[in-house]
Motif scaffolding. Structure first.
Motif, short mmCIF file in Angstrom:
data_model
loop_
_atom_site.label_atom_id
_atom_site.label_comp_id
_atom_site.label_asym_id
_atom_site.label_seq_id
_atom_site.Cartn_x
_atom_site.Cartn_y
_atom_site.Cartn_z
N THR A 331 -44.23 52.23 16.78
CA THR A 331 -42.71 51.25 16.42
C THR A 331 -42.54 49.98 17.52
N GLY A 408 -37.37 38.20 9.70
CA GLY A 408 -38.16 39.00 10.84
C GLY A 408 -39.52 38.43 10.64
N GLY A 410 -41.88 39.72 12.79
CA GLY A 410 -42.31 40.83 13.79
C GLY A 410 -43.48 42.22 13.24
N GLY A 411 -43.78 42.78 12.80
CA GLY A 411 -45.23 44.32 12.88
C GLY A 411 -44.07 44.54 11.41
N THR A 433 -37.61 32.95 16.11
CA THR A 433 -37.85 32.06 16.05
C THR A 433 -39.23 31.67 15.49
N LYS A 436 -43.37 31.55 15.26
CA LYS A 436 -43.75 33.47 14.44
C LYS A 436 -43.60 33.11 12.76
N LEU A 451 -33.51 31.93 11.08
CA LEU A 451 -32.88 33.19 10.81
C LEU A 451 -31.38 32.32 10.83
N MET A 473 -29.37 47.70 13.75
CA MET A 473 -30.32 48.97 14.58
C MET A 473 -28.83 50.07 15.47
N ILE A 497 -34.55 49.11 9.00
CA ILE A 497 -33.45 49.95 9.90
C ILE A 497 -33.38 51.33 8.91
N GLY A 519 -33.42 51.65 4.30
CA GLY A 519 -34.69 52.05 5.02
C GLY A 519 -35.24 53.44 4.57
N LEU A 523 -39.00 54.35 5.22
CA LEU A 523 -39.94 56.14 5.93
C LEU A 523 -40.42 56.70 5.62
P1 NAP Z 1 -41.08 44.10 15.71
O1 NAP Z 1 -42.20 43.40 15.62
O2 NAP Z 1 -40.72 44.04 17.51
O3 NAP Z 1 -40.47 42.50 15.86
C1 NAP Z 1 -38.88 42.34 15.79
C2 NAP Z 1 -37.71 41.48 14.49
O4 NAP Z 1 -36.91 41.58 15.20
C3 NAP Z 1 -38.71 39.94 14.99
O5 NAP Z 1 -38.79 39.39 13.87
C4 NAP Z 1 -37.65 39.29 15.96
O6 NAP Z 1 -37.78 37.84 15.99
C5 NAP Z 1 -36.25 40.26 15.30
N1 NAP Z 1 -34.99 40.18 16.26
C6 NAP Z 1 -35.47 41.07 17.32
N2 NAP Z 1 -34.12 40.82 18.27
C7 NAP Z 1 -33.28 39.82 17.20
C8 NAP Z 1 -32.19 38.96 17.56
N3 NAP Z 1 -31.34 39.61 18.17
N4 NAP Z 1 -31.66 38.25 16.68
C9 NAP Z 1 -32.36 37.42 15.79
N5 NAP Z 1 -33.62 38.39 15.71
C10 NAP Z 1 -34.45 39.29 16.85
O7 NAP Z 1 -40.54 45.10 15.26
P2 NAP Z 1 -40.62 45.90 14.09
O8 NAP Z 1 -42.33 46.71 14.30
O9 NAP Z 1 -41.47 44.40 13.23
O10 NAP Z 1 -39.35 46.33 13.72
C11 NAP Z 1 -38.13 45.95 13.09
C12 NAP Z 1 -37.00 46.77 12.17
O11 NAP Z 1 -38.13 47.78 11.54
C13 NAP Z 1 -37.03 47.56 13.36
O12 NAP Z 1 -35.59 48.07 13.05
C14 NAP Z 1 -37.66 49.83 12.77
O13 NAP Z 1 -36.90 50.12 13.16
C15 NAP Z 1 -37.37 48.61 11.33
N6 NAP Z 1 -38.69 49.37 11.37
C16 NAP Z 1 -38.36 50.43 9.83
C17 NAP Z 1 -39.75 51.27 9.24
C18 NAP Z 1 -39.20 52.32 8.72
O14 NAP Z 1 -39.84 52.93 7.56
N7 NAP Z 1 -38.04 52.41 7.23
C19 NAP Z 1 -40.71 50.95 9.47
C20 NAP Z 1 -41.00 49.52 10.10
C21 NAP Z 1 -40.03 48.79 11.19
P3 NAP Z 1 -38.77 36.57 17.20
O15 NAP Z 1 -39.16 37.12 16.18
O16 NAP Z 1 -37.16 35.83 17.19
O17 NAP Z 1 -38.43 37.76 18.52
#
Ligand code: NAP
Length: 552
Positions: A331, A408, A410-411, A433, A436, A451, A473, A497, A519, A523
C-alpha cells in the motif's frame, strides 16, 4: 543483517539450542495455560502489565487480565502511590489470579520509582519471600541483588534480569554479548528490550532469540518493533506483553491482549508459521490484518498477516529473506518500490507500473509482483453504473465512452486509469503534481490537469469521478480532494479510501444526489485474489465480507 539463514523450523531450532521451544515450556511455573479452539501451538506467555496507583485498582486490572486471556501479570510496583511493602505485596501476590512478575522499575531504567535503591531491592526480596513467581531486576544492579539475596530467606521466585535500551537496537553481536552478561549474573530468564528505528531491527533480536540457550524475552519497542512482539512465539520467546486497553502500555508499541489473541491468532503461531503482511507507511490503519488472519484461520492455513511499517522496501526484503516470509500486500507509498524489487512482474502490473501483491515462489524463492487493485475497483464501478442505467440495454462495459476523471496518479491512480482505458473510457488524470498526471495520462491516451483545476472542470455531464489520492483518509477525515459544488456534474463517484468507509467526498456526493461506490468493494475484490495467491485455496468470500463489514 540477513535472517535467511536462521533456523526457523522446530527441528533446526533444537539443533541450535539446548532449550528448544518445547523444552522451555517445562521451565514455566504457569500451570493453567489458556488454550484456543485450534489448540495452543507455542509456549510463549502473554503478560499483562499491571499499572495502577492503588492496590485495589491493580486487583481489578489483574482480574481483567485473567478474563482477557493473559497467562501472567507484571505487577509494576513503581506505579503505586503510598506503597506499603509487606501489606501491599501480601495482597497483590496472594490474590493474583495469575502467576506474577514483580517489577519495581527505577527512573534510571525507564520506570517511575526514584527513591532509595536499597529500599527498592528490599521490596523485591520481600516479594520473593511472599511467593512471587518471578522478580525482575535490572542488569545494572543484578550482581548487588544476587549477593544480597544469599543473606535473605530464599523464595521460590525465578529471577528475570533485564536490560532496556530506549535509543536503538544494537548489532547481533552486541545483543548476544548482552545475553552472555545477563546469563553470567545467574539469571533464570534473560530480558532484553531495545528500540526500533526501523522494522529490520527486529530481525537482529529474532536471530539472538532463536539461538538463546536460556529462556529469553527479546522485544523491540516502538511501532516499528511490533513484529517482534507478535512473532515472539515463532522464535521461541519466553513472553510477550499484551496491554489491557489500547494505548495503556508499559512500553511503546505493545498490542492489546485482545489483538494478540483475536486478531493475530497468537496461540497458533509456531516456528514454521508462514509470515505475510501489508507493507506501507503509514500502515496502522490497514484493515488487511483483520481480513487475512480471520480468513487464514477459517480455512486452517498456518499463516499470519501483519502490518509492516516499512521505510525501505529493499532493506525489508533483503533482511527478511527467509523462506518463511512469503507474501505481502503493498500500500501507499510502496507500490512502485515493490515493483522495482520484484524478480518477475505480472504483465498487467508492469503496464500499470505498480504492484499491490508479492509472492515468494516456493520453488526458487523469487519474488513475483502482481496488481489486483484495478480488477475490484472497475468491477464495482461498472456494477454501480449498471444500477444507475437499469432501463438502458447496455451491452459491454457501461464505462465505454464515459469520461472517467481519476484523481491521483500514484499506485491506485495508475490501476484505475489503466482499467478505465481497458474498458473504453476517456480518461482525465487530475493530480496535485501535474508532471505525474501528465506521465500517466500519456500512457492511457488521456488528458492531464491539476487537482485544483477540478473545481471548474465541466466539459460534460454524467462523468465518473474516482478518488485515488489519500486525501480524506483517517485520521484527516475532514479533508476532501474536490469542492462539493463540483460534484453535481458527475453521475457516479468512487473513493478508493476505505478507512473511513464513508469519506467526506462520498458523503458530499450523496448529498449532491450522485451515486457512490465504496472503497471497501475494491478492497474486498482484490482481497479475494490475494488470498488465493497466498494460500492456493479458494477465498472464503462471505467470511471476508463479514469481517470487513465489522471492521470498517
Ligand atoms: P500513492 O501511490 O502514494 O499515491 C498517493 C496519491 O495521493 C498521489 O497522487 C498524491 O499526489 C496524492 N496525494 C497525497 N497527499 C495529497 C494531498 N495532501 N493533496 C493532494 N494529493 C495528495 O498511494 P496509493 O497506493 O495510490 O493509495 C492512494 C489511496 O488509495 C490511499 O488512501 C489508499 O488507502 C487507497 N487505496 C485503496 C485500495 C482499496 O482496496 N480500496 C487499494 C489501493 C489504495 P502527488 O503525486 O502530488 O504526491
Amino acid at each position: 543483517m540477513v535472517i535467511s539463514d536462521l533456523p526457523f523450523t522446530k527441528q533446526s531450532q533444537s539443533c541450535f539450542c539446548d532449550n528448544s521451544v518445547e523444552e522451555k515450556q517445562y521451565m514455566l511455573t504457569t500451570s493453567d495455560l489458556h488454550t484456543t479452539k485450534g489448540g495452543r501451538r507455542n509456549s510463549t506467555l502473554i503478560c499483562a502489565p499491571i499499572m495502577a496507583e492503588s492496590v485495589d485498582e491493580m486487583l481489578v486490572q489483574m482480574r481483567k487480565a485473567n478474563e482477557a486471556g493473559a497467562d501472567i501479570v507484571e505487577i509494576r510496583l513503581d506505579y503505586l502511590k503510598n506503597f506499603i511493602p509487606r501489606q501491599d505485596l501480601e495482597i497483590l501476590i496472594k490474590r493474583s489470579p495469575l502467576p506474577a512478575i514483580v517489577t519495581y522499575r527505577p527512573v534510571w531504567e525507564g520506570g517511575q520509582y526514584d527513591g532509595n535503591e536499597s529500599k527498592r531491592q528490599d521490596a523485591l526480596h520481600l516479594a520473593s519471600e511472599i511467593g512471587a513467581d518471578y522478580i525482575d531486576i535490572e542488569l545494572k544492579v543484578a550482581h548487588e541483588f544476587y549477593n544480597s539475596i544469599q543473606l535473605k530467606k530464599p523464595g521460590k521466585a525465578k529471577i528475570i534480569v533485564s536490560s532496556h535500551n530506549y535509543q536503538n537496537t544494537p548489532s547481533v553481536e552486541e545483543i548476544a554479548e548482552l545475553v552472555a552478561r545477563i546469563q553470567a549474573t545467574g539469571a533464570d530468564i534473560v530480558k532484553i528490550a531495545t528500540t526500533a528505528l526501523d522494522i529490520t531491527d527486529s530481525a537482529r533480536m529474532f536471530q539472538v532469540l532463536v539461538h538463546s540457550h536460556v529462556p529469553m524475552i527479546g522485544l523491540v519497542m516502538g511501532e516499528k518493533g511490533l513484529i517482534s512482539r507478535i512473532l515472539s512465539p515463532k522464535f521461541g520467546g519466553f513472553l510477550t506483553f499484551g496491554s489491557l486497553e489500547p494505548g495503556v502500555v508499559s512500553a511503546p508499541g505493545q498490542p492489546t491482549i485482545k489483538e494478540l489473541l483475536d486478531l493475530y491468532n497468537f496461540r497458533e503461531i509456531a516456528s514454521d508459521t508462514k509470515v505475510h503482511g501489508v507493507i506501507g507507511n503509514p500502515v496502522s490503519h490497514s484493515k488487511s490484518p483483520h481480513l487475512y488472519n480471520a480468513a487464514f484461520k477459517s480455512v486452517g492455513f498456518d499463516g499470519i498477516y501483519l502490518p509492516l511499517l516499512v521505510d525501505s522496501v529493499e532493506d525489508f526484503l533483503t533482511t527478511y529473506s527467509s523462506p518463511d516470509f512469503v507474501g505481502y500486500s503493498y500500500t501507499t507509498p510502496h507500490k512502485e518500490a515493490g515493483l522495482n524489487c520484484s524478480d518477475e512482474v505480472d504483465p498487467i502490473a508492469k503496464i500499470i507500473g505498480a504492484i499491490n501483491c508479492m509472492i515468494k515462489r516456493p520453488t526458487d524463492g523469487k519474488l513475483i509482483g502482481y496488481n489486483f487493485d484495478y480488477i475490484g475497483a472497475i468491477a464495482a464501478i461498472e456494477e454501480g453504473l449498471r444500477a444507475l442505467n437499469r432501463t438502458a440495454n447496455i451491452s459491454g462495459s457501461p464505462l465505454a465512452g464515459k469520461l472517467l476523471v481519476v484523481m491521483g496518479a500514484g499506485g491506485a491512480g495508475k490501476s484505475l486509469a489503466y482499467g478505465g482505458k481497458e474498458k473504453g473510457a476517456r480518461v482525465v488524470v487530475a493530480n496535485r503534481t501535474l508532471a505525474k498526471a501528465k506521465e500517466l495520462a500519456s500512457k492511457v491516451g488521456g488528458k492531464a490537469i491539476t487537482l485544483a483545476e477540478l473545481e471548474n472542470f465541466h466539459p460534460e455531464d454524467g462523468m465518473v469521478l474516482v478518488n485515488t489520492t489519500s486525501v480524506g483518509m483517517k485520521p484527516r477525515c475532514h479533508a476532501t480532494p474536490i469542492p462539493k459544488k463540483a460534484l453535481k456534474h458527475y453521475s457516479l463517484v468512487f473513493d478508493a479510501i476505505y478507512s473511513p468507509k464513508e469519506t467526506r467526498l462520498l458523503r458530499e456526493a450523496q448529498e449532491s444526489g450522485v451515486a457512490v461506490v465504496y472503497g471497501t468493494e475494491m478492497l474486498i475484490n482484490q482481497g479475494f485474489e490475494q488470498f488465493e495467491k497466498f494460500t492456493g485455496l479458494p477465498a472464503p468470500k462471505q467470511l471476508m465480507r463479514d469481517v470487513l463489514a465489522r471492521n470498517t
